[in-house]
Design a protein around this motif. Sequence first.
Motif, PDB file in Angstrom:
ATOM      1  N   TYR A  35      -8.363  -3.090   8.098  1.00  0.00           N
ATOM      2  CA  TYR A  35      -7.405  -4.138   7.691  1.00  0.00           C
ATOM      3  C   TYR A  35      -7.282  -5.087   8.871  1.00  0.00           C
ATOM      4  CZ  TYR A  35      -6.889  -1.347   3.385  1.00  0.00           C
ATOM      5  OH  TYR A  35      -6.842  -0.712   2.311  1.00  0.00           O
ATOM      6  N   GLN A  37      -3.731  -7.338  10.038  1.00  0.00           N
ATOM      7  CA  GLN A  37      -2.370  -7.556   9.641  1.00  0.00           C
ATOM      8  C   GLN A  37      -1.934  -8.828  10.421  1.00  0.00           C
ATOM      9  OE1 GLN A  37       0.581  -4.794  10.592  1.00  0.00           O
ATOM     10  NE2 GLN A  37       1.412  -5.250   8.619  1.00  0.00           N
ATOM     11  N   GLY A  40       3.283 -12.467   7.749  1.00  0.00           N
ATOM     12  CA  GLY A  40       3.828 -13.048   6.744  1.00  0.00           C
ATOM     13  C   GLY A  40       2.628 -12.777   5.402  1.00  0.00           C
ATOM     14  N   LEU A  41       1.431 -12.416   6.036  1.00  0.00           N
ATOM     15  CA  LEU A  41       0.341 -12.194   5.170  1.00  0.00           C
ATOM     16  C   LEU A  41       0.250 -10.686   4.656  1.00  0.00           C
ATOM     17  CD1 LEU A  41      -2.407 -14.728   6.509  1.00  0.00           C
ATOM     18  CD2 LEU A  41      -0.662 -15.026   4.544  1.00  0.00           C
ATOM     19  N   GLY A  42       0.723  -9.825   5.253  1.00  0.00           N
ATOM     20  CA  GLY A  42       0.375  -8.586   5.008  1.00  0.00           C
ATOM     21  C   GLY A  42      -0.943  -7.985   5.513  1.00  0.00           C
ATOM     22  N   LEU A  43      -1.220  -6.916   4.939  1.00  0.00           N
ATOM     23  CA  LEU A  43      -2.631  -6.312   5.364  1.00  0.00           C
ATOM     24  C   LEU A  43      -3.540  -6.820   4.377  1.00  0.00           C
ATOM     25  CD1 LEU A  43      -1.140  -2.760   5.836  1.00  0.00           C
ATOM     26  CD2 LEU A  43      -2.685  -3.688   7.587  1.00  0.00           C
ATOM     27  N   PHE A  90      -5.974  -2.455  11.893  1.00  0.00           N
ATOM     28  CA  PHE A  90      -5.924  -1.324  11.382  1.00  0.00           C
ATOM     29  C   PHE A  90      -7.038  -0.648  10.779  1.00  0.00           C
ATOM     30  CE2 PHE A  90      -1.439  -0.521  12.765  1.00  0.00           C
ATOM     31  CZ  PHE A  90      -0.958  -1.520  12.766  1.00  0.00           C
TER      32      PHE A  90
ATOM     33  N   PRO B  43       1.379   1.854   9.549  1.00  0.00           N
ATOM     34  CA  PRO B  43       1.919   2.034   8.342  1.00  0.00           C
ATOM     35  C   PRO B  43       1.810   3.573   8.193  1.00  0.00           C
ATOM     36  CG  PRO B  43       0.584   0.167   8.059  1.00  0.00           C
ATOM     37  CD  PRO B  43       0.145   0.781   9.407  1.00  0.00           C
ATOM     38  N   LEU B  87       6.154  -1.772   2.911  1.00  0.00           N
ATOM     39  CA  LEU B  87       4.933  -2.330   2.311  1.00  0.00           C
ATOM     40  C   LEU B  87       4.579  -1.956   1.038  1.00  0.00           C
ATOM     41  CD1 LEU B  87       2.781  -1.962   5.431  1.00  0.00           C
ATOM     42  CD2 LEU B  87       4.419  -3.593   5.089  1.00  0.00           C
ATOM     43  N   PHE B  99      -1.792  -5.370  -0.469  1.00  0.00           N
ATOM     44  CA  PHE B  99      -0.595  -5.209  -0.131  1.00  0.00           C
ATOM     45  C   PHE B  99       0.153  -6.312  -0.139  1.00  0.00           C
ATOM     46  CE2 PHE B  99      -0.653  -1.200   2.629  1.00  0.00           C
ATOM     47  CZ  PHE B  99      -1.871  -0.958   2.448  1.00  0.00           C
ATOM     48  N   GLY B 100       1.301  -6.210  -0.244  1.00  0.00           N
ATOM     49  CA  GLY B 100       2.442  -7.456  -0.344  1.00  0.00           C
ATOM     50  C   GLY B 100       2.603  -7.642   1.272  1.00  0.00           C
ATOM     51  N   ALA B 101       3.403  -8.850   1.460  1.00  0.00           N
ATOM     52  CA  ALA B 101       3.656  -9.141   2.891  1.00  0.00           C
ATOM     53  C   ALA B 101       4.639  -8.351   3.612  1.00  0.00           C
ATOM     54  CB  ALA B 101       4.194 -10.590   3.032  1.00  0.00           C
ATOM     55  N   GLY B 102       5.261  -7.420   2.947  1.00  0.00           N
ATOM     56  CA  GLY B 102       6.249  -6.408   3.515  1.00  0.00           C
ATOM     57  C   GLY B 102       7.727  -6.826   3.390  1.00  0.00           C
TER      58      GLY B 102
END
Lengths: 112, 109
Positions: A35, A37, A40-43, A90, B43, B87, B99-102
């Motif tokens: 992944y 990261q 603002g976009l997340g994984l 990651f 995470p 997350l 995944f969401g942005a958190g």
Amino acid sequence: IAGITQAPTSQILAAGRRMTLRCTQDMRHNAMYWYRQDLGLGLRLIHYSNTAGTTGKGEVPDGYSVSRANTDDFPLTLASAVPSQTSVYFCASSDNPTDTQYFGPGTRLTVL
Amino acid sequence: GQNIDQPTEMTATEGAIVQINCTYQTSGFNGLFWYQQHAGEAPTFLSYNVLDGLEEKGRFSSFLSRSKGYSYLLLKELQMKDSASYLCAVRDGDYKLSFGAGTTVTVRA
């Protein structure tokens, strides 16, 4: 202690250079994932491997390649790095694709 | 693809309760995960829901409603060490996680 290791921890790279990020797990997990990261976009999933010898493309595979020669290792290669590949990367693994994923400590990559 | 929404930031006081909501639209559904991520770290897995209802694990609980495309993570008796990003991740029909942005939670003394 069992787990996932990634190397390097961080790297600054000139654009156009080739770079391989390493990921090794000692849990004998069948499935492994890469992944990136970004703020603002997340994984986002780059590539995955459900078992040794097989790989698949994720959401953002362009500019990246992977190989899975054995169960433990899953390297990610940037053939010719570009600044948009600046990110935290990651690696994760799971016993099987249907199981919970566990993450490595990450590699912070900066492409200038 | 998946569309996963969660608030960007939340602030709460030590000892309080905070609820982090997550809504999703998915093509195929094989479970919803919550991960905790401290700044600069990986995470770590918190919870997993695949059936409707509440899953409780110590101070943390997670709820799922599949018909509403909705989940929440409830953090009780907040501690300073709970300051982190949380997350929300949905597993699709191909068993891939999106995944969401958190949500960044800040716990104040």
